[in-house]
Design an enzyme around this catalytic site. Structure first.
Site, short mmCIF file in Angstrom:
data_model
loop_
_atom_site.label_atom_id
_atom_site.label_comp_id
_atom_site.label_asym_id
_atom_site.label_seq_id
_atom_site.Cartn_x
_atom_site.Cartn_y
_atom_site.Cartn_z
N CYS A 1 -5.21 6.98 3.22
CA CYS A 1 -5.08 7.84 2.04
C CYS A 1 -6.31 8.74 1.88
O CYS A 1 -7.43 8.24 1.69
CB CYS A 1 -4.90 6.96 0.80
N CYS B 1 -8.28 8.15 -1.24
CA CYS B 1 -9.05 6.90 -1.20
C CYS B 1 -10.36 7.09 -0.43
O CYS B 1 -11.40 6.56 -0.81
CB CYS B 1 -8.22 5.80 -0.55
#
Length: 511
Positions: free
Chosen positions: A75, A78
């Site tokens: 991600c 992230c």
């Protein structure tokens, strides 16, 4: 067709590799320690968790709060958020944390197959997702439970916002410029007996630190080897921490193979009896200790209290756990250990002098506990004079123990001030009761609470816990009385116990 098969095997290999790396990282369980980066990378301060260690790490942490970040390594958001999260984690995790032992900051990678059920359990719907709560509440968490203490941190997308959320939640004023060992959270209220419960972690820290010093300084020699073995026997029988009893037992069982006396006779500084040998792979209180910080024994400065405080608590906790028939052997074992393995020369000589002044053997555990209490006060009295010239901890000046606020019944004349008469009239019966309660029951309260919260049920005896944690053949402590009369109690006990262990299935060290 062949290309499809190749890609299928490649995907399978990558999946297995990810799970293998995840399990390996989790098994190390480096709680509250910075993980050193490689190739110049910055260290990670947040503790990586997975399905194999999630419950155990959160169950064992001394921190009253935890944050769990659920993320996916693929991600982009992230990856961008990680530096922000790490900036906050650096304040609370690791040996150089400004505020250690308050919040355990962790991460779980939901993109790994091994964590799928764990992430589903916490209904992770987006990345990154942050949850806050008492660590024990994450263990066995039921998403259907009403009035849950686990909260979702809705706004924490930058380090400043996340720290602001934490400060609002705790009523604190933490900042990124805070230095190590800020003293705003030091435990100064001596009138609160519950504070000693936090010292169980310091006792583990002191035990691990002492063992590390012994190995680092190559202090196991032909003339000190027997002293260490006797002290390990004392720890196996009476250490207040279950994991330290287990670790001491593992070392004791294998000690003849790890550090043979024949090697020391040939070479008094043999590598096998130091950090370089196999003995260096043993963790006396488990893999998560040392944690790198102190709780009850934390000083207002980095170089005050800490290890010496933790060691005193350990000795007091041992003194109130021995039985009458073991008291004199426990006394001599303690004296020999400090004389052979405490690195402060002035301190060990002073302690040795107090040990040498005892003319007759102890017959009661009460006598040993009170002697150690008196010796500790003599040490404090000596240090009071030294610290009057500077060098002590201004937030924790040495005092006569226990203070009146903590045990008024210990004083025969509680209204008399120290200015009226330097000599204190002690009620030693009350002092002994205080010592047994403070360093006995109160010290292990946190462990008892954790066992009950984990469904442990009723309180176990020392022997039952030892059997449960080591599968050891334990000689009943009542038999030590007869052995003590023969003046070789701990030695004979250990000889029998270790011989029984060697006939059982070999145990592996904690690597």
């Amino acid at each position: 067709m062949s290309c499809s098969i190749f890609l299928l095997f490649l995907a399978l290999f990558v999946s297995i590799l990810e799970q293998s790396v995840s399990v390996s990282n989790g098994s190390q369980r480096v709680i509250l320690r910075a993980i050193s980066g490689q190739d110049g990378e910055k260290p990670d301060f947040a503790v990586e968790l997975n399905a194999t260690n999630f419950d155990s790490v959160l169950k064992e942490t001394p921190a009253p709060y935890a944050i769990v970040e659920f993320f996916a390594h693929w991600c982009p958001a992230c990856r961008n958020y990680k530096p922000q999260y790490e900036k906050v984690a650096k304040l609370f995790n690791g040996a150089d944390a400004s505020h250690p032992g308050i919040i355990l900051m962790t991460r779980v990678d939901c993109a790994l197959t091994i964590n799928s059920k764990l992430c589903d359990k916490f209904s992770v719907k987006y990345y990154p997702m942050l949850l806050w709560g008492p660590p024990k509440k994450f263990v066995g968490w039921d998403p259907k439970q009403e009035n849950s203490e686990i909260l979702t941190i809705e706004r924490g997308r930058t380090a400043d916002i996340l720290l602001g959320w934490i400060n609002k939640q705790l009523g604190s004023s933490y900042g990124f410029d805070d230095e190590k060992y800020e003293n705003e959270h030091l435990q100064r209220n001596f009138s609160d007996p519950g504070q000693i419960a936090k010292a169980i972690y310091d006792v583990e820290e002191a035990t691990s630190t002492a063992f590390g010093i012994i190995l680092d300084q190559r202090m196991i020699k032909s003339e000190t080897r027997a002293s260490l073995i006797k002290f390990l026997q004392l720890l196996v029988a009476h250490h207040p921490s279950k994991r330290c009893r287990k670790g001491s037992a593992d070392i004791l069982v294998d000690f003849d193979n790890l550090c043979p006396s024949e090697i020391l006779l040939a070479n008094n500084e043999a590598d096998s009896c130091s950090k370089k040998g196999t003995l260096g792979n043993y963790q006396i209180c488990g893999e998560e200790v040392p944690r790198g910080y102190w709780m009850y024994c934390r000083g207002s400065k980095n170089d005050t209290r800490g290890f010496s405080c933790g060691l005193w608590v350990l000795l007091h906790s041992l003194s109130v756990r021995v039985e009458d028939g073991e008291s004199d052997l426990a006394f001599r074992t303690t004296c020999d250990f400090i004389y052979n393995f405490f690195v402060c020369e002035e301190c060990r000589q002073h302690f040795h002098g107090m040990c040498s002044s005892v003319s007759s053997p102890f017959k009661k555990a009460r006598d040993f506990a009170l002697w150690l209490w008196s010796a500790h006060n003599q040490v404090n009295e000596r240090l009071m004079k030294d610290e009057s010239l500077g060098g002590g901890d201004p937030e924790f000046p040495k005092v006569t123990w226990p203070p009146k606020q903590l045990c008024p019944s210990c004083y025969l004349n509680p209204r008399k001030t120290s200015d009226e008469n330097s000599k204190i009239d002690w009620n030693e019966n009350e002092v002994f009761k205080f010592l047994v309660s403070y360093y006995g029951k109160e010290l292990v309260n946190l462990y008892k609470d954790k066992e009950l919260q984990a469904g442990g049920g009723t309180e176990k005896t020392v022997n039952e816990e030892l059997v449960a944690s080591t599968n050891a053949v334990v000689v009943p402590l009542g038999a030590a009385l007869a052995i003590a009369v023969a003046s070789c109690a701990f030695g004979a006990l250990a000889c029998f116990w270790r011989s029984q262990q060697k006939n059982r299935k070999p145990r592996r060290s904690w690597n």
